[in-house]
Write an enzyme that holds these catalytic residues in place. Sequence first.
Site, PDB file in Angstrom:
ATOM      1  N   HIS A  72      11.394 147.254 -33.369  1.00  0.00           N
ATOM      2  CA  HIS A  72      10.894 146.235 -34.291  1.00  0.00           C
ATOM      3  C   HIS A  72      10.288 145.061 -33.519  1.00  0.00           C
ATOM      4  O   HIS A  72      10.827 144.630 -32.510  1.00  0.00           O
ATOM      5  CB  HIS A  72      12.025 145.693 -35.171  1.00  0.00           C
ATOM      6  CG  HIS A  72      12.386 146.627 -36.283  1.00  0.00           C
ATOM      7  ND1 HIS A  72      13.186 146.253 -37.328  1.00  0.00           N
ATOM      8  CD2 HIS A  72      12.050 147.905 -36.521  1.00  0.00           C
ATOM      9  CE1 HIS A  72      13.312 147.271 -38.166  1.00  0.00           C
ATOM     10  NE2 HIS A  72      12.642 148.289 -37.681  1.00  0.00           N
ATOM     11  N   TYR A 201      16.521 138.335 -43.302  1.00  0.00           N
ATOM     12  CA  TYR A 201      17.651 137.410 -43.372  1.00  0.00           C
ATOM     13  C   TYR A 201      17.354 136.443 -44.511  1.00  0.00           C
ATOM     14  O   TYR A 201      16.364 135.708 -44.448  1.00  0.00           O
ATOM     15  CB  TYR A 201      17.788 136.623 -42.064  1.00  0.00           C
ATOM     16  CG  TYR A 201      18.311 137.423 -40.895  1.00  0.00           C
ATOM     17  CD1 TYR A 201      17.483 138.252 -40.148  1.00  0.00           C
ATOM     18  CD2 TYR A 201      19.658 137.341 -40.519  1.00  0.00           C
ATOM     19  CE1 TYR A 201      17.968 138.975 -39.066  1.00  0.00           C
ATOM     20  CE2 TYR A 201      20.156 138.053 -39.435  1.00  0.00           C
ATOM     21  CZ  TYR A 201      19.308 138.869 -38.714  1.00  0.00           C
ATOM     22  OH  TYR A 201      19.792 139.585 -37.648  1.00  0.00           O
ATOM     23  N   PRO A 292      28.283 137.647 -36.785  1.00  0.00           N
ATOM     24  CA  PRO A 292      27.256 138.680 -36.589  1.00  0.00           C
ATOM     25  C   PRO A 292      25.818 138.254 -36.879  1.00  0.00           C
ATOM     26  O   PRO A 292      24.900 139.020 -36.599  1.00  0.00           O
ATOM     27  CB  PRO A 292      27.691 139.792 -37.556  1.00  0.00           C
ATOM     28  CG  PRO A 292      28.524 139.110 -38.579  1.00  0.00           C
ATOM     29  CD  PRO A 292      29.193 137.958 -37.897  1.00  0.00           C
ATOM     30  N   LYS A 296      24.460 139.683 -31.817  1.00  0.00           N
ATOM     31  CA  LYS A 296      24.681 139.570 -30.377  1.00  0.00           C
ATOM     32  C   LYS A 296      25.897 140.322 -29.843  1.00  0.00           C
ATOM     33  O   LYS A 296      26.009 140.534 -28.624  1.00  0.00           O
ATOM     34  CB  LYS A 296      24.847 138.090 -29.989  1.00  0.00           C
ATOM     35  CG  LYS A 296      23.591 137.282 -30.117  1.00  0.00           C
ATOM     36  CD  LYS A 296      22.673 137.521 -28.933  1.00  0.00           C
ATOM     37  CE  LYS A 296      21.277 137.029 -29.178  1.00  0.00           C
ATOM     38  NZ  LYS A 296      20.284 138.079 -29.311  1.00  0.00           N
ATOM     39  N   TYR A 384      16.784 135.615 -30.084  1.00  0.00           N
ATOM     40  CA  TYR A 384      17.062 136.831 -30.854  1.00  0.00           C
ATOM     41  C   TYR A 384      16.806 138.090 -30.022  1.00  0.00           C
ATOM     42  O   TYR A 384      17.616 139.023 -30.022  1.00  0.00           O
ATOM     43  CB  TYR A 384      16.219 136.842 -32.135  1.00  0.00           C
ATOM     44  CG  TYR A 384      16.700 137.856 -33.149  1.00  0.00           C
ATOM     45  CD1 TYR A 384      17.721 137.543 -34.039  1.00  0.00           C
ATOM     46  CD2 TYR A 384      16.155 139.136 -33.195  1.00  0.00           C
ATOM     47  CE1 TYR A 384      18.184 138.478 -34.959  1.00  0.00           C
ATOM     48  CE2 TYR A 384      16.612 140.071 -34.105  1.00  0.00           C
ATOM     49  CZ  TYR A 384      17.620 139.733 -34.984  1.00  0.00           C
ATOM     50  OH  TYR A 384      18.085 140.665 -35.877  1.00  0.00           O
TER      51      TYR A 384
END
Length: 390
Positions: A72, A201, A292, A296, A384
Amino acid sequence: MRTQVGIVGAGPAGLVLAHLLRLEGVESVVLEARSREHVEHRVRAGVLEQGSVDLLTETGLADRLHREALVHHGIELRFAGRGHRIALSDLTGGRSITIYGQQEVVKDLIAARLTIGLPLLFEAEAVGLDGVGSDRPTIRFRHEGAGRELECDVIAGCDGFHGVCRDSVPDGVLSAFTREYPYGWLGILAAVAPSSDELIYSNHERGFSLHSLRSPELSRLYLQVAQEEDIGEWPDDRIWAELQVRLGLDGWTLHEGPILEKGVTGMRSFVIEPMQHGRLFLAGDAAHIVPPTGAKGMNLAIADVRILAEALVRWYRTGDPAGLDGYSEACLRRVWRAEHFSWWMTSMLHRAPDTDAFDRKLQLAQLEYVCTSEAAARSLAENYVGLAHV
Ligand code: FAD
Ligand code: DHB
């Protein structure tokens, strides 16, 4: 029984460590409390950073990953009725994330070890450690109904947050830093094609939700719920209805399908310092937990054992203990960066029970900033995908 490195726990940390040591000719025995079936089917994390994929690739563990995983290049942040794409790869010089379930990583690692006949004992529960301050530490464990002992040069405590290794360190040696969050995540795995190509998200006034995936046929979704939420209160219809509300966007459809698995996970931040004592080295969730939201946990576990394996190999080859002595310090830089990022993402996206209108305005201002400032978006993106230099 005797070995060089006794590894407690066959999660990502313990299995990757055993693999890295084997490649350099260092012997180890892995003890795992649960059955092979159990660890291979435990649905957990799903996002691998570029650095984790690179390590698995360089060490010959990623053939199936490269066939089946999904790469992605962006994620979506959804709030106030709109979606905004964070172009991870464009913002980070081409770095990406890879979607591949943790249990698939674990399956690949177990197969690699058992194929060549190296010791990995299932249903072998460590019950205590002796002599971690000496140069002959021992793991006491139960296997096939009997009490047994494994004598080692070094013990790697890779036994997760609820393991026994951390507790075998004498009182007063370790400092713990903790934050509990007043909510948890309800996660489902559903037999339905993902409704989006990328992760979403979503910050909604009813609480956070996340759209993720495992394959072109499997969706993985999460809902913010109470910390001690009873999963019995969440029949499938209620889960889908809540996901529809929290992820809903004009012109976009969330596809529903049979729920194959569901569970609730509490959320906390936790770090112990130092991550070592005598001949015991803690790695992964045994030493630190992140909420979460930053994806990570598994990546930190892999990053720890990369450092530990290098230090152990150096010590065995040259007798130089510098890498081992500096293990904790080297890991904690990355750990605290990830702790901050995970806390920040969590705070920006969840609704706390005591959130007031002011908090909500601050969250929306922060989200707006991340989605309109390239500098802010780049900061999110580089954390990220994983910071290479930490
Ligand atoms: P673990 O994977 O926990 O492995 C530890 C192993 O040690 C286990 O196999 C355990 O059975 C074994 N063990 C424990 N005690 C003993 C003993 N006494 N003797 C022998 N063996 C023992 N992260 C995300 O990024 N996203 C998520 O969605 C996400 N979901 C999660 C859901 C749950 C329920 C949990 C617990 C964690 C989740 N995480 C998630 C975090 C991520 O999965 C972990 O960070 C990752 O598993 C850490 O790997 P590890 O090897 O350190 O620990
Ligand atoms: C997944 C889990 C996470 O914690 C996250 O931040 C993103 C995705 C997942 O399980 O797919």
